[in-house]
Design an enzyme around this catalytic site. Structure first.
Site, PDB file in Angstrom:
ATOM      1  N   PHE A 111       0.923  -1.067   0.028  1.00 20.73           N
ATOM      2  CA  PHE A 111       0.007   0.102  -0.045  1.00 20.73           C
ATOM      3  C   PHE A 111       0.943   1.305  -0.099  1.00 20.73           C
ATOM      4  O   PHE A 111       0.745   2.213  -0.677  1.00 20.73           O
ATOM      5  CB  PHE A 111      -0.930   0.053   1.185  1.00 20.73           C
ATOM      6  N   CYS A 112       1.862   1.359   0.933  1.00 22.92           N
ATOM      7  CA  CYS A 112       2.553   2.620   1.228  1.00 22.92           C
ATOM      8  C   CYS A 112       3.816   2.442  -0.236  1.00 22.92           C
ATOM      9  O   CYS A 112       4.128   3.567  -0.433  1.00 22.92           O
ATOM     10  CB  CYS A 112       3.396   2.440   2.482  1.00 22.92           C
ATOM     11  N   VAL A 113       4.170   1.568  -0.647  1.00 22.61           N
ATOM     12  CA  VAL A 113       5.013   1.664  -1.744  1.00 22.61           C
ATOM     13  C   VAL A 113       4.181   2.139  -2.853  1.00 22.61           C
ATOM     14  O   VAL A 113       4.820   3.142  -3.594  1.00 22.61           O
ATOM     15  CB  VAL A 113       5.548   0.019  -2.130  1.00 22.61           C
ATOM     16  N   HIS A 146       3.740   5.925  -2.330  1.00 20.87           N
ATOM     17  CA  HIS A 146       5.043   6.698  -2.446  1.00 20.87           C
ATOM     18  C   HIS A 146       5.568   6.860  -3.891  1.00 20.87           C
ATOM     19  O   HIS A 146       5.963   7.997  -4.360  1.00 20.87           O
ATOM     20  CB  HIS A 146       6.071   6.335  -1.546  1.00 20.87           C
TER      21      HIS A 146
END
Length: 335
Positions: free
Chosen positions: A85-87, A90
């Site tokens: 999700f965070c990859v 960003h």
């Protein structure tokens, strides 16, 4: 209706009042995203929500250092923590900075062509291992920019773990962020906000302010240090959900943690029938993507509200952050 939330049911942001509503207003203005689930998931604990937002804002958005470099550092952290999700988030935000080619190179698993950008990405990855952040002796940023970079990686070591524990892996419905065109378009919609200069310190009135001496030395007297100290205080309150014996088990395992992802056997992590609270805390710290429905169900009782679960997971997440941050003092002294 499908939802991003795995184990909690946050109130709709439009129903928010007080401090929570004020955080959402700043998120919309300074982050450029209305109702981001990465923050909404914390809303049952407003003190955690405000402190997490403050550390993110004061380091990544308003802190010293270029936004592209700090996004690369946060992306490196997210890759090291195995947080899809965070990859994806960003990667989209790198598009928003205007560096479309680099964002897509990284999305395909390649290193940035620019040597300095590659150093920052690698540094972000190394920060998962306590004591390894400055292994080559020279950080990929100036001493003046250190509060921005260090605050950013610590913020996302915390956020990655909360996201992996309490959200699904889908950043957009249908995993649309898998497509380059969608990533690029999403980034362009955020470009104006991402490139706008933010005034440091504007999130601090939202906090339960810590004592001045609680801010870490590496923050250099910037608002980053106040925000970090506020998150430490808010997250560590989750320890009250464990017995003293469970806290001892957790601390013993984390003392020996060297940044590795645990094997399938989960050495040192107690079984869900034995110590379900300690198990959830340790999974949140070491491998939050391994938390299952059964793990949550084994711990949760009628008195355990969404707020309790958010605090328990945040406690585990911050214990890992604290282990990483503690090594910074020694690392910085060596550089």
């Amino acid at each position: 209706m499908s939802t991003s939330f795995r184990y909690t049911e946050p109130l709709p942001p439009k129903a928010a009042t007080g401090r929570t509503a004020a955080v959402y207003t700043q998120l919309s203005r300074d982050f450029g995203i209305d109702e981001p689930p990465t923050f909404v998931v914390l809303s049952s604990a407003p003190e955690l929500l405000a402190a997490t937002w403050a550390l993110t804002r004061e380091s990544l958005i308003a802190g010293p250092g270029g936004r592209t470099g700090k996004e690369l550092a946060a992306l490196g952290v997210s890759l090291a923590n195995k947080c899809p999700f965070c990859v994806d988030a960003h990667t989209v935000l790198l598009h928003a900075t205007g560096d479309h080619a680099m964002a897509e190179r990284i999305a395909k698993g390649h290193r940035p062509e620019n040597v300095e950008h590659a150093r920052v990405l690698d540094w972000g990855k190394r920060t998962r291992v306590p004591g390894a952040a400055f292994g080559d002796g020279s950080p990929p940023f100036s001493r003046e920019d250190a509060p921005g970079y260090l605050g950013t990686v610590l913020a996302f070591h915390f956020i990655n773990r909360v996201v992996s524990a309490l959200l699904t892996e889908k950043m957009l419905p249908g995993n649309l962020q898998r497509f380059r065109t969608v990533r690029s378009l999403a980034g362009r919609t955020l470009a104006r906000t991402v490139r706008r200069t933010a005034v440091p310190g504007e999130s601090l009135p939202l906090l339960d302010r810590p004592d001045p001496g609680e801010a870490p030395a590496w923050a250099g007297g910037t608002p980053v240090g106040v925000a970090y100290a506020a998150l430490l205080r808010a997250a560590m309150a989750g320890a009250s959900l464990l017995t003293r014996e469970d806290q001892d088990v957790v601390e013993e395992v984390l003392q020996d943690w060297g940044g590795e992802h645990p094997s399938l056997a989960l050495p040192g992590v107690p079984g869900r029938d034995e110590r379900p609270g300690a198990r959830l805390v340790l999974l949140a710290a070491l491998a939050p993507y391994r938390i299952t429905d059964e793990d949550v169900a084994a711990w949760r009782r009628p008195e355990h509200t969404d707020r309790c679960l958010v605090h328990l997971v945040s406690y585990g997440a911050f214990l890992a952050v604290d282990r990483i941050e503690s090594a910074f003092h020694h690392d910085i002294a060596r550089t």
